[in-house]
Write a protein that holds these residues in place. Sequence first.
Motif, PDB file in Angstrom:
ATOM      1  N   ILE A  76      25.358  28.088  43.424  1.00 49.64           N
ATOM      2  CA  ILE A  76      26.493  29.001  43.474  1.00 49.64           C
ATOM      3  C   ILE A  76      26.145  30.315  42.773  1.00 49.64           C
ATOM      4  N   ASP A  77      26.432  31.436  43.437  1.00 50.79           N
ATOM      5  CA  ASP A  77      26.236  32.735  42.790  1.00 50.79           C
ATOM      6  C   ASP A  77      27.547  33.470  42.540  1.00 50.79           C
ATOM      7  N   THR A  78      28.672  32.973  43.136  1.00 52.84           N
ATOM      8  CA  THR A  78      29.970  33.630  42.982  1.00 52.84           C
ATOM      9  C   THR A  78      31.048  32.577  42.768  1.00 52.84           C
ATOM     10  N   LEU A  79      31.712  32.644  41.636  1.00 54.39           N
ATOM     11  CA  LEU A  79      32.812  31.717  41.340  1.00 54.39           C
ATOM     12  C   LEU A  79      34.110  32.517  41.379  1.00 54.39           C
ATOM     13  N   VAL A  80      35.045  32.115  42.245  1.00 52.91           N
ATOM     14  CA  VAL A  80      36.343  32.781  42.362  1.00 52.91           C
ATOM     15  C   VAL A  80      37.396  31.802  41.857  1.00 52.91           C
ATOM     16  N   HIS A  81      38.017  32.161  40.757  1.00 54.57           N
ATOM     17  CA  HIS A  81      38.859  31.222  39.998  1.00 54.57           C
ATOM     18  C   HIS A  81      40.348  31.474  40.253  1.00 54.57           C
ATOM     19  N   PHE A  82      40.918  30.654  41.159  1.00 50.38           N
ATOM     20  CA  PHE A  82      42.351  30.679  41.435  1.00 50.38           C
ATOM     21  C   PHE A  82      43.110  29.579  40.695  1.00 50.38           C
ATOM     22  N   ILE A 104      42.658  25.999  28.745  1.00 51.91           N
ATOM     23  CA  ILE A 104      41.542  25.069  28.540  1.00 51.91           C
ATOM     24  C   ILE A 104      40.674  25.000  29.795  1.00 51.91           C
ATOM     25  N   GLY A 105      41.321  24.964  30.975  1.00 55.03           N
ATOM     26  CA  GLY A 105      40.575  24.892  32.223  1.00 55.03           C
ATOM     27  C   GLY A 105      39.708  26.117  32.455  1.00 55.03           C
ATOM     28  N   THR A 106      40.267  27.304  32.213  1.00 54.50           N
ATOM     29  CA  THR A 106      39.477  28.524  32.377  1.00 54.50           C
ATOM     30  C   THR A 106      38.317  28.555  31.399  1.00 54.50           C
ATOM     31  N   HIS A 107      38.564  28.138  30.156  1.00 52.59           N
ATOM     32  CA  HIS A 107      37.470  28.117  29.179  1.00 52.59           C
ATOM     33  C   HIS A 107      36.387  27.119  29.578  1.00 52.59           C
ATOM     34  N   ARG A 128      28.449  36.175  39.742  1.00 51.54           N
ATOM     35  CA  ARG A 128      29.726  36.847  39.496  1.00 51.54           C
ATOM     36  C   ARG A 128      30.800  35.792  39.270  1.00 51.54           C
ATOM     37  N   PHE A 129      31.535  35.939  38.172  1.00 49.73           N
ATOM     38  CA  PHE A 129      32.699  35.104  37.864  1.00 49.73           C
ATOM     39  C   PHE A 129      33.917  35.989  38.059  1.00 49.73           C
ATOM     40  N   HIS A 130      34.687  35.740  39.121  1.00 46.28           N
ATOM     41  CA  HIS A 130      35.889  36.531  39.350  1.00 46.28           C
ATOM     42  C   HIS A 130      37.127  35.710  39.010  1.00 46.28           C
ATOM     43  N   HIS A 131      37.934  36.265  38.135  1.00 42.63           N
ATOM     44  CA  HIS A 131      39.131  35.599  37.625  1.00 42.63           C
ATOM     45  C   HIS A 131      40.372  36.228  38.234  1.00 42.63           C
ATOM     46  N   VAL A 132      41.225  35.391  38.842  1.00 44.24           N
ATOM     47  CA  VAL A 132      42.443  35.867  39.502  1.00 44.24           C
ATOM     48  C   VAL A 132      43.623  35.688  38.556  1.00 44.24           C
ATOM     49  N   SER A 133      44.264  36.793  38.188  1.00 45.25           N
ATOM     50  CA  SER A 133      45.386  36.741  37.255  1.00 45.25           C
ATOM     51  C   SER A 133      46.634  37.341  37.896  1.00 45.25           C
ATOM     52  N   THR A 134      47.589  37.705  37.080  1.00 50.83           N
ATOM     53  CA  THR A 134      48.930  38.056  37.549  1.00 50.83           C
ATOM     54  C   THR A 134      49.458  39.287  36.833  1.00 50.83           C
ATOM     55  N   ASP A 135      50.418  39.977  37.465  1.00 46.55           N
ATOM     56  CA  ASP A 135      51.068  41.107  36.802  1.00 46.55           C
ATOM     57  C   ASP A 135      52.001  40.656  35.682  1.00 46.55           C
ATOM     58  N   GLU A 136      52.334  39.372  35.630  1.00 45.46           N
ATOM     59  CA  GLU A 136      53.280  38.903  34.623  1.00 45.46           C
ATOM     60  C   GLU A 136      52.730  38.974  33.201  1.00 45.46           C
ATOM     61  N   THR A 184      38.071  40.775  36.784  1.00 44.10           N
ATOM     62  CA  THR A 184      39.420  40.185  36.796  1.00 44.10           C
ATOM     63  C   THR A 184      40.313  41.032  37.691  1.00 44.10           C
ATOM     64  N   SER A 185      41.181  40.364  38.443  1.00 47.66           N
ATOM     65  CA  SER A 185      42.208  41.088  39.206  1.00 47.66           C
ATOM     66  C   SER A 185      43.578  40.552  38.821  1.00 47.66           C
ATOM     67  N   ASN A 186      44.532  41.470  38.675  1.00 45.13           N
ATOM     68  CA  ASN A 186      45.921  41.118  38.379  1.00 45.13           C
ATOM     69  C   ASN A 186      46.767  41.529  39.576  1.00 45.13           C
ATOM     70  N   CYS A 187      47.405  40.535  40.186  1.00 48.38           N
ATOM     71  CA  CYS A 187      48.119  40.804  41.437  1.00 48.38           C
ATOM     72  C   CYS A 187      49.627  40.750  41.232  1.00 48.38           C
ATOM     73  N   SER A 188      50.348  41.331  42.179  1.00 37.53           N
ATOM     74  CA  SER A 188      51.802  41.207  42.213  1.00 37.53           C
ATOM     75  C   SER A 188      52.188  39.968  43.012  1.00 37.53           C
TER      76      SER A 188
END
Length: 371
Positions: A76-82, A104-107, A128-136, A184-188
């Motif tokens: 794996i070269d790209t981890l997309v974390h939803f 704990i899971g993200t860590h 690349r480790f891409h982390h999907v986050s939120t606008d909250e 990291t991306s923060n979405c609506s």
Amino acid sequence: MKRLLVTGGAGFIGSNFVHYWIDNYPEDTVIVLDALTYAGNIENLNPVKDNPSFKFYQGDICDSVLVEALLKEHQIDTLVHFAAESHVDRSISGPDAFIQTNIIGTHSLLKAAKKIWLDEGVNKETHRFHHVSTDEVYGTLEPEDPAFCESTPYAPNSPYAASKAASDHLVRAYHHTYGLRVTTSNCSNNYGPYHFPEKLIPLVVTNILRDLPLPIYGDGKQIRDWLYVEDHARGIDLVIKKGRLGDCYNIGGVNEWANIDIVHFICELMNNLFIENPKFADKYPQAISAIAGKSQELITYVQDRVGHDRRYAINPKKSSSELGYMPLESFETGIRKTLRWYLKNDSWWGAVMDGSYRKWIEKQYSSSRQG
């Protein structure tokens, strides 16, 4: 040619991302890891299950041994974390699961990625480790406040938002401390196909089709920025391709709506659909109000959620200027696509609404209904 590991890939946003990626990059390999808790549904992946570039594993992101094995076995070269617990109501009634999964899971994922990519040197310069986050994570806005940007201070107001904020900080720390290649991306608020029916839009649609009350928190004037899920997938794609390492990017729909206005709009569209297409009345005979053109009469105001944020809004200027991101769907076009999908896929949402979840959601609203 990329080799992706997508955590939470059987959930709503994750599965739509998997569909998008395989459609657009058929030469890439996509591995999905999902624990299949209540919001994860293997049926969400049916469109890609027979694709030779796709493989599914059921497992927990806290299982470091499993994650490390997947990273090595599949190179794996790209981890997309939803993968995340994401429902605010559930975080209020049971915050422990949100701490476990989201923090704990993200860590656990970060530790596994560091071990394989950095300590053992597998794809050390290309990962690349891409982390999907939120606008909250940014908290709440007053009506006249400018929209959230990437420099907005974090001010989470629910256990869910706090757990996501903590995970964002961990991802940042692993970049600055260890050199892990992260974004990291923060979405609506997302909407679209496969949306779990505890959230506003699919709940309203499925309740209209069953002639059930449409529960509205408080006065219904809470404002959210709404993002069609495929536009979100495109935004993540751009961040992975072009985003600066260690940076965060806001992905929004440029599309603010009050909750009550959304509900009225969906009611109007559903009324028209039933008038224009008599076949829907045959398929959904329970939808008595929609058949009569009176879906709005199902609206029911309920006690407001504890600590309910009044407004969220995303400013995607950085994503637009640096990555070329802009949403393709307006709310009007996106919601019409969404309604058509739910009308066509009653077997999917019918199965989801059965059992323990349905009992839980009915208990929540019946206990707080104000008439």
